[in-house]
Design an enzyme around this catalytic site. Structure first.
Site, PDB file in Angstrom:
ATOM      1  N   CYS A 157       0.799  -1.218   0.000  1.00  0.00           N
ATOM      2  CA  CYS A 157       0.000   0.000   0.000  1.00  0.00           C
ATOM      3  C   CYS A 157       0.839   1.278   0.000  1.00  0.00           C
ATOM      4  O   CYS A 157       0.291   2.376  -0.068  1.00  0.00           O
ATOM      5  CB  CYS A 157      -0.945   0.001   1.193  1.00  0.00           C
ATOM      6  SG  CYS A 157      -1.937  -1.508   1.285  1.00  0.00           S
ATOM      7  N   HIS A 216      -2.695   8.000   6.120  1.00  0.00           N
ATOM      8  CA  HIS A 216      -2.931   6.704   5.487  1.00  0.00           C
ATOM      9  C   HIS A 216      -4.343   6.250   5.841  1.00  0.00           C
ATOM     10  O   HIS A 216      -5.071   5.769   4.986  1.00  0.00           O
ATOM     11  CB  HIS A 216      -1.890   5.690   5.945  1.00  0.00           C
ATOM     12  CG  HIS A 216      -1.919   4.399   5.192  1.00  0.00           C
ATOM     13  ND1 HIS A 216      -1.768   4.335   3.821  1.00  0.00           N
ATOM     14  CD2 HIS A 216      -2.101   3.122   5.610  1.00  0.00           C
ATOM     15  CE1 HIS A 216      -1.845   3.069   3.430  1.00  0.00           C
ATOM     16  NE2 HIS A 216      -2.051   2.324   4.491  1.00  0.00           N
ATOM     17  N   GLU A 248      -0.948   4.894  13.475  1.00  0.00           N
ATOM     18  CA  GLU A 248      -0.635   6.140  12.776  1.00  0.00           C
ATOM     19  C   GLU A 248      -0.879   7.349  13.667  1.00  0.00           C
ATOM     20  O   GLU A 248      -0.094   8.303  13.653  1.00  0.00           O
ATOM     21  CB  GLU A 248      -1.447   6.250  11.486  1.00  0.00           C
ATOM     22  CG  GLU A 248      -1.040   7.452  10.649  1.00  0.00           C
ATOM     23  CD  GLU A 248      -1.755   7.540   9.311  1.00  0.00           C
ATOM     24  OE1 GLU A 248      -1.309   8.343   8.466  1.00  0.00           O
ATOM     25  OE2 GLU A 248      -2.744   6.809   9.107  1.00  0.00           O
ATOM     26  N   LYS A 287      -9.299   7.977   2.188  1.00  0.00           N
ATOM     27  CA  LYS A 287      -9.894   6.637   2.118  1.00  0.00           C
ATOM     28  C   LYS A 287     -11.287   6.587   2.737  1.00  0.00           C
ATOM     29  O   LYS A 287     -12.039   5.648   2.488  1.00  0.00           O
ATOM     30  CB  LYS A 287      -8.978   5.618   2.798  1.00  0.00           C
ATOM     31  CG  LYS A 287      -7.653   5.404   2.082  1.00  0.00           C
ATOM     32  CD  LYS A 287      -6.802   4.365   2.795  1.00  0.00           C
ATOM     33  CE  LYS A 287      -5.440   4.215   2.149  1.00  0.00           C
ATOM     34  NZ  LYS A 287      -4.568   5.391   2.366  1.00  0.00           N
ATOM     35  N   HIS A 305      -9.886   1.837   0.109  1.00  0.00           N
ATOM     36  CA  HIS A 305      -8.441   1.640   0.018  1.00  0.00           C
ATOM     37  C   HIS A 305      -8.062   1.067  -1.349  1.00  0.00           C
ATOM     38  O   HIS A 305      -8.388  -0.080  -1.664  1.00  0.00           O
ATOM     39  CB  HIS A 305      -7.992   0.688   1.132  1.00  0.00           C
ATOM     40  CG  HIS A 305      -6.518   0.690   1.383  1.00  0.00           C
ATOM     41  ND1 HIS A 305      -5.604   1.311   0.555  1.00  0.00           N
ATOM     42  CD2 HIS A 305      -5.786   0.136   2.381  1.00  0.00           C
ATOM     43  CE1 HIS A 305      -4.396   1.140   1.035  1.00  0.00           C
ATOM     44  NE2 HIS A 305      -4.468   0.431   2.140  1.00  0.00           N
ATOM     45  N   PHE A 361       1.630  -3.320   3.919  1.00  0.00           N
ATOM     46  CA  PHE A 361       1.939  -4.660   4.399  1.00  0.00           C
ATOM     47  C   PHE A 361       3.412  -4.963   4.113  1.00  0.00           C
ATOM     48  O   PHE A 361       3.937  -4.596   3.054  1.00  0.00           O
ATOM     49  CB  PHE A 361       1.075  -5.691   3.688  1.00  0.00           C
ATOM     50  CG  PHE A 361      -0.321  -5.836   4.227  1.00  0.00           C
ATOM     51  CD1 PHE A 361      -0.790  -5.045   5.257  1.00  0.00           C
ATOM     52  CD2 PHE A 361      -1.178  -6.788   3.689  1.00  0.00           C
ATOM     53  CE1 PHE A 361      -2.081  -5.189   5.745  1.00  0.00           C
ATOM     54  CE2 PHE A 361      -2.476  -6.944   4.169  1.00  0.00           C
ATOM     55  CZ  PHE A 361      -2.923  -6.144   5.203  1.00  0.00           C
TER      56      PHE A 361
END
Length: 414
Positions: A164, A304, A315, A336, A341, A402
């Site tokens: 991502c 994010h 985060e 998002k 996403h 990831f």
């Protein structure tokens, strides 16, 4: 130390909220949702039946249909976004040194639809019926390759794959490429088309998706205490980066200046972030150092903000650790919340939104945020409700992938 400067001169995108930077930005500023019931395939056996599906995309608007048929959907969207971004920039590559134009495009998964289709054909009809275009369609570097072929561009050309964080890393590497005098122009961003039967099934199996089938448009709710997972979406975005003097001499419109790029690894877990957010925090610190900015000079963070329990909490902790008391003064919102996403494309889509924020002085809200999770930070300004006007001089965009990949990009007013 190089004294070259890098600016953003072109924006292009294909998303569930529009096919131009303007339509995308207008939609997120109105907190519109691009999430809907999936129509491309039968979801009756799936626990999740919705996503950020692009309904109307027609590749033939951007490329010869014959050529489009030789591309996976993720390449088609990247290509279309590049056409829009180059047009927006006003560049004419016939007047440029093509060895000084880079193409760096990221994707997290690549041509998953082609893999699915050809595997079915293999099982149904045998190996001799597998398409000869299977490999060039499924390979992750197909997008950067096809974009460079379109204009005969012969500068650095590669693909970044960091889940991502892919698109943000691609933009960061393009920034470095120009900064270090390898190129004068770079076409960069990301694309993802993983909203497919195996793509959706895989993330369902991972139990990382929201299951709000009764209200999909409110399923993506970053930093909200009732969030239950992210929304799988598809999309692409491309930005044109350019050396400042090169852009100035040709009279280009400049959206913003690229100032900082930080990339780090968690070294911890294949899917979970470090709980203390220290990997993401270090990426922000690295970006701030390169930009020669103090934390209190950042006005806005495009987070994010995936709408998962672990990511949003980590985060938020990371932002607080980097910005201290200023964390409660700056604005933080998640694109998002409106789009879901888009995995490896998300950083580029969010860079388009962040560049428009710098240009317009409008900060879009975090949609669906009704009650902030105390595990995040109830005192942080996640911009709930509606968009607001602000003097955004410097903005930071986070991407976390990831594998423990962290990326932070900083842009500012020129």
């Amino acid at each position: 130390m190089s004294n070259r400067r890098v600016v953003i001169t072109g924006l292009g995108c294909i998303t569930a909220l529009g096919e131009t930077a303007e339509s995308l930005f207008d939609a997120v500023c109105q907190a519109k949702s691009g999430v809907s019931t999936i129509e491309k395939f039968d979801t009756s056996l799936y626990p999740v039946k919705f996503g950020g599906e692009i309904k109307q995309f027609e590749p033939g608007k951007y490329i010869d249909v014959h050529e489009a048929n030789r591309m996976d959907r993720f390449t088609q969207m990247a290509f279309a976004s590049s056409v829009s971004a180059v047009k927006d920039s006003g560049l004419d590559f016939e007047k440029e040194d093509k060895t000084r134009v880079a193409v760096i495009v990221g994707t997290g998964i690549g041509g998953i639809k082609e893999i699915e289709d050809q595997h079915i054909r293999l099982l149904d009809k045998g190996p001799r019926r597998v398409s000869p275009f299977c490999v060039p369609k499924l390979m992750s570097n197909a997008a950067s390759g096809c974009i460079s072929i379109q204009w005969g561009l012969r500068g650095p050309n590669f693909c970044v794959v960091t889940a991502c964080a892919s698109a943000s890393h691609a933009i960061g590497e393009a920034f470095y490429n120009i900064l270090n005098d390898r190129s004068d122009i770079a076409i960069s961003g990301g694309s993802e088309a993983a909203l497919t039967p195996i793509g959706l099934a895989s993330f369902c199996a991972l139990k990382s998706l929201s299951t709000r089938n009764d209200d999909p448009q409110k399923a993506s709710r970053p930093f909200d205490k009732d969030r239950d997972g992210f929304v799988l979406s598809e999309g692409a975005a491309i930005v044109v980066l350019e050396e400042y003097e090169h852009a100035r001499k040709r009279g280009a419109r400049i959206y913003a200046e690229m100032l900082g790029y930080g990339g780090t690894g968690d070294g911890y877990h294949i899917t979970a972030p470090l709980a203390d957010g220290s990997g993401g925090a270090e990426a922000m610190r690295v970006a701030l150092k390169q930009a020669k900015l103090n934390p209190d000079q950042i006005d806005y963070i495009n987070a994010h903000g995936t709408s998962t329990q672990l990511n949003d909490t980590a985060e938020s902790i990371a932002i607080r650790s980097v910005f201290g008391s200023h964390a409660h003064k700056l604005a933080v919102s998640s694109t998002k919340s409106c789009l879901g996403h888009t995995l490896g494309a998300s950083g580029a889509i969010e860079m388009v939104v962040t560049a428009k924020t710098i240009e317009t002085g409008i900060i879009h809200p975090t949609a669906n945020l009704e009650s902030v999770d105390p595990e995040c930070d109830v005192n942080m300004d996640y911009v709930p409700g509606s968009a607001r006007k602000a003097n955004v001089r410097y903005a930071l965009s986070n991407s976390l992938g990831f594998g423990g990949h962290n990326c932070a990009l900083i842009i500012g007013k020129i």
